[in-house]
Scaffold this active site. Sequence first.
Site, PDB file in Angstrom:
ATOM      1  N   SER A  20      88.540  30.991  63.737  1.00 40.06           N
ATOM      2  CA  SER A  20      89.029  29.602  63.462  1.00 40.06           C
ATOM      3  C   SER A  20      89.629  29.105  63.714  1.00 40.06           C
ATOM      4  O   SER A  20      89.355  27.789  64.516  1.00 40.06           O
ATOM      5  CB  SER A  20      88.407  29.368  62.185  1.00 40.06           C
ATOM      6  OG  SER A  20      87.723  30.229  61.161  1.00 40.06           O
ATOM      7  N   THR A  65      89.342  31.980  54.105  1.00 38.91           N
ATOM      8  CA  THR A  65      89.241  32.895  54.351  1.00 38.91           C
ATOM      9  C   THR A  65      89.031  34.485  53.269  1.00 38.91           C
ATOM     10  O   THR A  65      90.014  34.154  52.109  1.00 38.91           O
ATOM     11  CB  THR A  65      88.613  33.703  55.214  1.00 38.91           C
ATOM     12  OG1 THR A  65      87.799  34.426  55.638  1.00 38.91           O
ATOM     13  CG2 THR A  65      90.392  33.849  56.209  1.00 38.91           C
ATOM     14  N   LYS A  69      88.424  33.259  48.385  1.00 36.65           N
ATOM     15  CA  LYS A  69      87.071  32.257  48.444  1.00 36.65           C
ATOM     16  C   LYS A  69      86.939  32.316  46.099  1.00 36.65           C
ATOM     17  O   LYS A  69      86.968  31.085  46.352  1.00 36.65           O
ATOM     18  CB  LYS A  69      86.187  32.775  48.856  1.00 36.65           C
ATOM     19  CG  LYS A  69      85.931  32.266  50.518  1.00 36.65           C
ATOM     20  CD  LYS A  69      84.789  33.067  51.472  1.00 36.65           C
ATOM     21  CE  LYS A  69      85.326  32.472  52.507  1.00 36.65           C
ATOM     22  NZ  LYS A  69      83.704  33.041  53.391  1.00 36.65           N
ATOM     23  N   ASP A 106      79.346  28.205  53.494  1.00 35.40           N
ATOM     24  CA  ASP A 106      79.260  29.186  53.656  1.00 35.40           C
ATOM     25  C   ASP A 106      77.174  29.628  53.881  1.00 35.40           C
ATOM     26  O   ASP A 106      76.497  30.298  55.027  1.00 35.40           O
ATOM     27  CB  ASP A 106      79.599  30.435  53.129  1.00 35.40           C
ATOM     28  CG  ASP A 106      80.876  30.568  53.499  1.00 35.40           C
ATOM     29  OD1 ASP A 106      81.015  30.223  54.882  1.00 35.40           O
ATOM     30  OD2 ASP A 106      81.350  31.087  53.360  1.00 35.40           O
ATOM     31  N   GLY A 130      75.321  44.399  50.420  1.00 33.93           N
ATOM     32  CA  GLY A 130      75.729  43.988  49.548  1.00 33.93           C
ATOM     33  C   GLY A 130      75.941  43.353  48.414  1.00 33.93           C
ATOM     34  O   GLY A 130      74.932  42.352  48.177  1.00 33.93           O
ATOM     35  N   GLY A 132      79.119  41.272  47.952  1.00 37.94           N
ATOM     36  CA  GLY A 132      80.453  40.765  47.671  1.00 37.94           C
ATOM     37  C   GLY A 132      80.315  38.842  47.402  1.00 37.94           C
ATOM     38  O   GLY A 132      79.476  38.829  46.822  1.00 37.94           O
ATOM     39  N   GLY A 133      81.585  38.736  48.422  1.00 40.16           N
ATOM     40  CA  GLY A 133      81.564  37.260  48.188  1.00 40.16           C
ATOM     41  C   GLY A 133      80.763  35.996  49.709  1.00 40.16           C
ATOM     42  O   GLY A 133      80.388  35.408  48.834  1.00 40.16           O
ATOM     43  N   ILE A 222      75.237  39.594  59.680  1.00 38.08           N
ATOM     44  CA  ILE A 222      76.407  38.797  59.030  1.00 38.08           C
ATOM     45  C   ILE A 222      77.804  38.791  59.913  1.00 38.08           C
ATOM     46  O   ILE A 222      78.386  37.923  60.198  1.00 38.08           O
ATOM     47  CB  ILE A 222      76.911  38.168  57.442  1.00 38.08           C
ATOM     48  CG1 ILE A 222      77.954  38.917  57.332  1.00 38.08           C
ATOM     49  CG2 ILE A 222      75.327  37.655  57.432  1.00 38.08           C
ATOM     50  CD1 ILE A 222      77.999  37.554  55.497  1.00 38.08           C
ATOM     51  N   GLY A 245      75.386  36.874  64.100  1.00 40.76           N
ATOM     52  CA  GLY A 245      76.287  36.760  63.000  1.00 40.76           C
ATOM     53  C   GLY A 245      77.251  35.552  63.472  1.00 40.76           C
ATOM     54  O   GLY A 245      77.656  35.045  62.590  1.00 40.76           O
TER      55      GLY A 245
END
Length: 280
Positions: A20, A65, A69, A106, A130, A132-133, A222, A245
């Site tokens: 970033s 990140t 989050k 996102d 998956g 997750g977040g 991703i 991704g």
Amino acid sequence: MPHPVKKAAIVGWPAKHSLSPRLHGFWLHACGIDGGYEAMPTPPENLADLLRDLHIKGFCGVNLTIPHKQAACAIMDSLDETARDIGAVNLVVVGADGSLQGRNTDAYGFTQNLLLSGYVPKNGAALVLGAGGAARAIIYALMKMGLSEIRIANRTIAHAEKLAQDFATPQCRITPVAWQDAEKAQMGIELLVNTTSLGMKGQPELLLSLDALPPTATVNDIIYAPLETPLLAQARARGFAAIDGLGMLLHQARPSFQAFFGHDPEVTQALRDYVLGNTQ
Ligand code: ATR
């Protein structure tokens, strides 16, 4: 009085390897903005204090990140609708009074990347690997794109069941799938998305046959390190449309840059090359 330099940052644990600062640095330079964007490695126990002090330290906002989050939701003074629905914040905007607004870009980044890469949603089924977040934002985005069925395959089935419960609506059927059934669950889908860490640099490979995937399906990973994951390489070799991704990372950053610095920057090939380290 000199105009104060606008400052923003990426907050994670670790945050050292984040792309970033490079990405926002490219845009700051391209837009001729006198601003800064740094990495702020922050362990979970220090997150609340760090966010509360952003205003006095002169930050106009931060991105969040892993692993912050979801935990950040409880620290915000307000959440926009998307962050509330997803249950995760990746953009914190600091108000003039120091208040913290949590947003989530996102889902936007994911959608933009798919649509600009040529994927056309057809109201069919998707398989998400998956729970997750990252999967939360992606399931939200897929529902907004009008998919009628989302299958979630996860190593820990209870996590997939929780997501199916959290996002339940009459418009979209969400089905948890056992990890060992991830191949069968490709039958009839139009889109396969990997949101697990499998295939990432330093992580085990994602071992998944694409035998049951319909020929017209699109495969999106991703992960962007490496850019060409073994899953994408397999998909490309078999003639499926394959989307990497990096675009999601670049597109989720656009609304953040706009919120911090007041300019809507462009996602270009030059940006991709620079972020990948192909140009100085
Ligand atoms: P993120 O925010 O990037 O989604 P996360 O919340 O830690 O990160 O989620 C990681 C995902 O990768 C989870 O779905 C995880 O499965 P579990 O819910 O069972 O933990 C999945 N994952 C990680 N390592 C894995 C492995 N070795 N095999 C299968 N799935 C794995």
